[in-house]
Scaffold this motif. Sequence first.
Motif, short mmCIF file in Angstrom:
data_model
loop_
_atom_site.label_atom_id
_atom_site.label_comp_id
_atom_site.label_asym_id
_atom_site.label_seq_id
_atom_site.Cartn_x
_atom_site.Cartn_y
_atom_site.Cartn_z
N UNK A 1 0.87 -1.18 0.00
CA UNK A 1 0.00 0.00 0.00
C UNK A 1 0.91 1.23 0.00
N UNK A 2 0.50 2.34 -0.63
CA UNK A 2 1.33 3.55 -0.63
C UNK A 2 1.80 3.96 0.77
N UNK A 3 0.98 3.76 1.77
CA UNK A 3 1.41 4.10 3.13
C UNK A 3 2.59 3.24 3.56
N UNK A 4 2.53 1.96 3.25
CA UNK A 4 3.63 1.07 3.62
C UNK A 4 4.91 1.48 2.89
N UNK A 5 4.75 1.81 1.60
CA UNK A 5 5.92 2.23 0.81
C UNK A 5 6.53 3.50 1.39
N UNK A 6 5.68 4.44 1.75
CA UNK A 6 6.19 5.72 2.27
C UNK A 6 6.81 5.57 3.67
N UNK B 1 -1.39 9.37 -3.31
CA UNK B 1 -2.69 8.72 -3.60
C UNK B 1 -3.64 9.69 -4.29
N UNK B 2 -3.57 10.97 -3.92
CA UNK B 2 -4.41 11.97 -4.60
C UNK B 2 -3.98 12.11 -6.05
N UNK B 3 -2.67 12.13 -6.28
CA UNK B 3 -2.17 12.24 -7.67
C UNK B 3 -2.59 11.04 -8.49
N UNK B 4 -2.50 9.85 -7.90
CA UNK B 4 -2.89 8.63 -8.62
C UNK B 4 -4.38 8.68 -8.97
N UNK B 5 -5.18 9.17 -8.03
CA UNK B 5 -6.63 9.23 -8.28
C UNK B 5 -6.94 10.22 -9.39
N UNK B 6 -6.26 11.37 -9.38
CA UNK B 6 -6.58 12.39 -10.38
C UNK B 6 -6.06 11.97 -11.76
N UNK B 7 -5.05 11.11 -11.80
CA UNK B 7 -4.51 10.63 -13.09
C UNK B 7 -5.34 9.50 -13.66
N UNK B 8 -6.15 8.85 -12.80
CA UNK B 8 -6.91 7.67 -13.24
C UNK B 8 -8.10 8.07 -14.12
#
Length: 162
Positions: free
Chosen positions: A87-92, A155-162
């Motif tokens: 998950x992005x949180x785990x990665x960060x 996660x916001x960037x990924x959502x807006x790019x989707x």
Amino acid sequence: MSKQHITCTVNGEQTEFLVEPGITLLDALRDELGLTGAKEGCGSGDCGACSVMMDGRLICSCLALGVEAEGRRLETIEGMAVNGELHPLQQKFLEHAALQCGFCTPGLLVAAKALLDTNPSPTETETRFWLAGNLCRCTGYDKVIRAVMDAASEMRQERSAA
Ligand code: FES
Ligand code: FES
């Protein structure tokens, strides 16, 4: 005392286990289901190391009973990475070195995910307040907060790019 048969969903999978009525949900997860990610730091609702989600709500599993899982939807740290992808949180958390001994880390990650699930754009103050119930004796918290803010941004960037 005789064990009770519990049926619930754990990390998206229908699950059954037997548990004595007085056993905490934390001990049921760890001892009956082998899900040892949630930790017992205090056993009294003060440290957040045992955090899990029950029906979409963040709870301290040391304060719930295993029998309360009947018919519920549980999410634990073990379900956070999907198909081996963090998950992005785990990665960060890794990138920001937001963990050391890691005892608190599962609870912090579960709590942080609960925050971002309901508030994708938390301020630093909101993040600090939300995670105030998760104690860590190693990191000094700043790296944790940086990691959560960075994950939220990604996660916001990924959502807006989707
Ligand atoms: S072990 Fe549950 S809050 Fe500390
Ligand atoms: S990393 Fe050790 S208590 Fe948090």
